[in-house]
Every structure is written in structure tokens, then in C-alpha cells.
Design a protein around this motif. Sequence first.
Motif, PDB file in Angstrom:
ATOM      1  N   ILE A  37       0.840  -1.210   0.000  1.00 14.99           N
ATOM      2  CA  ILE A  37       0.000   0.000   0.000  1.00 14.99           C
ATOM      3  C   ILE A  37       0.869   1.253   0.000  1.00 14.99           C
ATOM      4  N   TRP A  38       1.958   1.223   0.777  1.00 17.46           N
ATOM      5  CA  TRP A  38       2.852   2.373   0.866  1.00 17.46           C
ATOM      6  C   TRP A  38       3.449   2.717  -0.499  1.00 17.46           C
ATOM      7  N   THR A  39       3.801   1.711  -1.285  1.00 14.18           N
ATOM      8  CA  THR A  39       4.350   2.003  -2.610  1.00 14.18           C
ATOM      9  C   THR A  39       3.314   2.663  -3.514  1.00 14.18           C
ATOM     10  N   THR A  40       2.039   2.311  -3.356  1.00 17.29           N
ATOM     11  CA  THR A  40       1.005   2.989  -4.149  1.00 17.29           C
ATOM     12  C   THR A  40       0.813   4.427  -3.672  1.00 17.29           C
ATOM     13  N   VAL A  41       0.934   4.637  -2.365  1.00 17.34           N
ATOM     14  CA  VAL A  41       0.842   6.004  -1.833  1.00 17.34           C
ATOM     15  C   VAL A  41       1.978   6.849  -2.415  1.00 17.34           C
ATOM     16  N   LEU A  42       3.190   6.295  -2.399  1.00 18.46           N
ATOM     17  CA  LEU A  42       4.347   7.038  -2.912  1.00 18.46           C
ATOM     18  C   LEU A  42       4.236   7.316  -4.405  1.00 18.46           C
ATOM     19  N   ALA A  43       3.566   6.442  -5.138  1.00 23.45           N
ATOM     20  CA  ALA A  43       3.382   6.657  -6.574  1.00 23.45           C
ATOM     21  C   ALA A  43       2.413   7.804  -6.849  1.00 23.45           C
TER      22      ALA A  43
END
Length: 121
Positions: free
Chosen positions: A56-62
Motif C-alpha cells: 500500500i505504501w508504494t502505491t501512496v508514494l506513486a
Amino acid sequence: MKPIWLSVPVLNTLQQIFLKRSAEQTTGSDGQWLELLMYSHWFLAALIAEIVCFIIWTTVLAELDLSKAFPLSAISYVFVMGVAWSLFGEPVSLSQLIGSSGILLGIWLIVTAGSSSAPAQ
């Protein structure tokens, strides 16, 4: 802010709860603590929470600037303190409450900064 993004601090908090429980299971086990930890369902739950949080964090960062995304993880500090108080009976001092309010205020200021005005040229 998308509601799914709030799962980041929630999952971070759950991970800390699961790690606390797994640590309690291995207390006093002398040299076997690592083996006990590897077989702990609490430790497995902590690993799963971390993996899901990472995804989920990687999608937030994207989708967000890092400077606006990272403060989201700081909400975990406030959540963990609340859980430590409610589940584990840990005391919460006035200083901790004031500090937590400062964290939440800081997060709000960072996230809302520049949202009402045009970016600087």
C-alpha cells in the motif's frame, strides 16, 4: 487523501501490537527465543502486516509527493500510544498527549500546506 492510505498507520500499529505479543511469548526462553519467534503466530501476523503495508505504501508514494506522504506514517506514533494505553495498560502522561497533539497538528499543516494557494514560481 484516499481512505486506503489510512491503512498505512493502521497496519504499522497492528505490526507493533503483533511484535509486542510475539516478544512476550519469547520472554525468558533463554537461547531458544529465535526459534520460538519463528513459530509464533503473532510474528507471522506482524510479517504479513508489514508486507501488506509495504504494498500500500508504494502505491501512496506513486500518487503523492514524498514530503506529503511520509507524515502519514507519523500517525502511527499516536495510534501506538493509544493502543499501548488501551490494550497493555501503559500510562499516558500529559506530555505524551501534548506531543501527540503536536504530531497531529504538524501532519495536518504539512498535508494542507500549499493546497489553498498556487505553487511558488
